[in-house]
Design an enzyme around this catalytic site. Structure first.
Site, mmCIF file in Angstrom:
data_model
loop_
_atom_site.group_PDB
_atom_site.id
_atom_site.type_symbol
_atom_site.label_atom_id
_atom_site.label_comp_id
_atom_site.label_asym_id
_atom_site.label_seq_id
_atom_site.Cartn_x
_atom_site.Cartn_y
_atom_site.Cartn_z
ATOM 1 N N CYS A 136 0.899 -1.361 0.201
ATOM 2 C CA CYS A 136 -0.158 -0.042 -0.077
ATOM 3 C C CYS A 136 0.868 1.292 0.033
ATOM 4 C CB CYS A 136 -0.801 0.296 1.318
ATOM 5 S SG CYS A 136 -1.988 1.429 1.297
ATOM 6 N N CYS A 139 -0.536 4.393 2.022
ATOM 7 C CA CYS A 139 -0.140 4.143 3.420
ATOM 8 C C CYS A 139 1.258 4.312 4.046
ATOM 9 C CB CYS A 139 -0.731 2.374 4.043
ATOM 10 S SG CYS A 139 -2.191 1.772 3.206
ATOM 11 N N ASP A 140 2.096 3.715 3.273
ATOM 12 C CA ASP A 140 3.496 3.590 3.625
ATOM 13 C C ASP A 140 4.332 4.543 3.131
ATOM 14 O OD1 ASP A 140 2.569 1.397 5.238
ATOM 15 O OD2 ASP A 140 3.254 -0.062 4.066
#
Ligand code: FAD
Ligand code: NAP
Length: 316
Positions: A136, A139-140
């Site tokens: 992701c 997200c990261d």
């Protein structure tokens, strides 16, 4: 209100949420959507969506999906946050078995449990998953601001996420096992025109390595067997998805309805499965275009069928 739901919706992605909107707005009063996490589905992990009709400008998957649950709730859709472990049917009634040990009953079921990211299968992938290996970018990605990262895969997801990461990271190495991409021509063009994306083609990941803190590098192997060692703290894998069909597996290992060899649910054009009262929608069905717009369309089609089905079942 009866204890038996008019319709149980399993999964709260674009397919399930649209089914929720259409069933409740279409007059069913007793509909629950069982979603194990936050509603929205896998598109919530997308950093950019540019092909949802009517939505222009740079918007993330989360921006797109945020208003959907609220719109459904306005018409009476109930959301129960729980993982559905199994769906069974007995004497015309479906039972929804849940991870918390409880069950619910329903006259009809619309399932839209979508798909989940596939693992690539290289050495260290599992060991470093969540510690430098991830699936992701939204997200990261920020953890790697001004650092170098590796992206693995050659489909729409890998290329779009590589473009997203290229805006945050100093450099993106895009590793793909062939020399042609499985992506839209416009996206391929954008990737090729991005200065800080280096293409590493005809190559596969061999081993990711690191220390207690996480990933420190990855070795990739080309088709001649030559190894290239790339020192990066982050590796993103985007190599496709597997259908989430676990809830359809029965105690004896068979499926509740007919499936194809890839584990996708066989449906007709009204999203009806081989089992009366059970409809399958979105990425989990055969020949799914795997798009938000088509998943939403499936949800609407199934919901309209369910409204007539329940009406006929309860009122003749
Ligand atoms: P999903 O979105 O997968 O939703 C399924 C839901 O079911 C999930 O919320 C999950 O938590 C839930 N669930 C699963 N199993 C259970 C269970 N047993 N019990 C309870 N809940 C369960 N499409 C586009 O059109 N445009 C794009 O730009 C685009 N970009 C993408 C970028 C990325 C990174 C990814 C991964 C996909 C992208 N797609 C895009 C594809 C799109 O996201 C999917 O086609 C779409 O989300 C499918 O919707 P769905 O409702 O079928 O399933
Ligand atoms: P995908 O289209 O299945 O692509 C997976 C990629 O990973 C392929 O390039 C494949 O290589 C590679 N791959 C698979 N297994 C591998 C392995 N073990 N080792 C190395 N490489 C491997 O998956 P996706 O990109 O996630 O897309 C899924 C679906 O969602 C598609 O239908 C896609 O069009 C759709 N989607 C659409 C959009 C959009 O419309 N903007 C955005 C994202 C996703 P090969 O090419 O050699 O097979």
């Amino acid at each position: 209100m009866s204890n038996i739901l008019d319709c149980a919706i399993i999964g709260g992605g674009p397919a399930g949420l649209t089914a929720g909107l259409y069933t409740t707005r279409g007059g069913l009063e007793n509909v629950t959507m069982f979603e194990k996490g936050m509603p929205g589905g896998q598109i919530m992990n997308s950093s950019e969506i540019e092909n949802y009709p009517g939505v222009t400008g740079e918007i993330t998957g989360m921006d797109l999906m945020m208003p959907w649950p609220e719109q459904c709730q306005k018409f009476g859709l109930i959301h129960e946050m729980v993982n559905v472990t199994r769906i069974t049917k007995d004497e015309g009634i479906f039972t929804i078995h849940k991870e918390d040990g409880t069950t619910s009953q329903a006259h009809s079921v619309i399932i839209g449990t979508g798909s989940s990211p596939r693992r690539v299968g290289f050495s260290g992938e599992d060991e470093f998953f969540g510690r430098g290996v991830g699936t992701c970018a939204t997200c990261d990605g920020f953890f790697y601001k001004n650092k170098e990262v590796v992206v693995i895969g050659g489909g729409d997801t890998a290329l779009e996420e590589a473009l997203y990461l290229a805006k945050i990271c100093s450099k993106v190495y895009l590793v793909h096992r062939r020399d042609e991409f499985r992506s839209s021509p416009n996206t391929i063009k954008r990737v090729k025109n991005t200065d800080n994306i280096e293409l590493i083609l005809n190559s596969v990941p061999d081993e990711v390595y690191g220390d207690k803190m996480g990933v420190t590098g990855i070795k990739v192997k080309n088709k001649d067997g030559q190894i290239r060692d790339i020192k990066v703290p982050g590796v993103f894998t985007f190599v496709g998805n597997d259908v989430n069909n676990q809830a359809l597996i029965q105690e004896d290992g068979s499926f509740l309805c007919d499936m194809n060899k890839q584990g996708q649910v066989i449906v007709d054009i009204s999203m009806a499965t081989s089992l009366e009262g059970l409809y399958a929608t979105g990425d989990m069905r055969i020949a799914a275009p795997k798009q938000v717009v088509s998943a939403a369309g499936d949800g609407a089609v199934a919901a309209l069928q369910v409204i007539s089905f329940v009406d006929e079942k309860l009122n003749g």
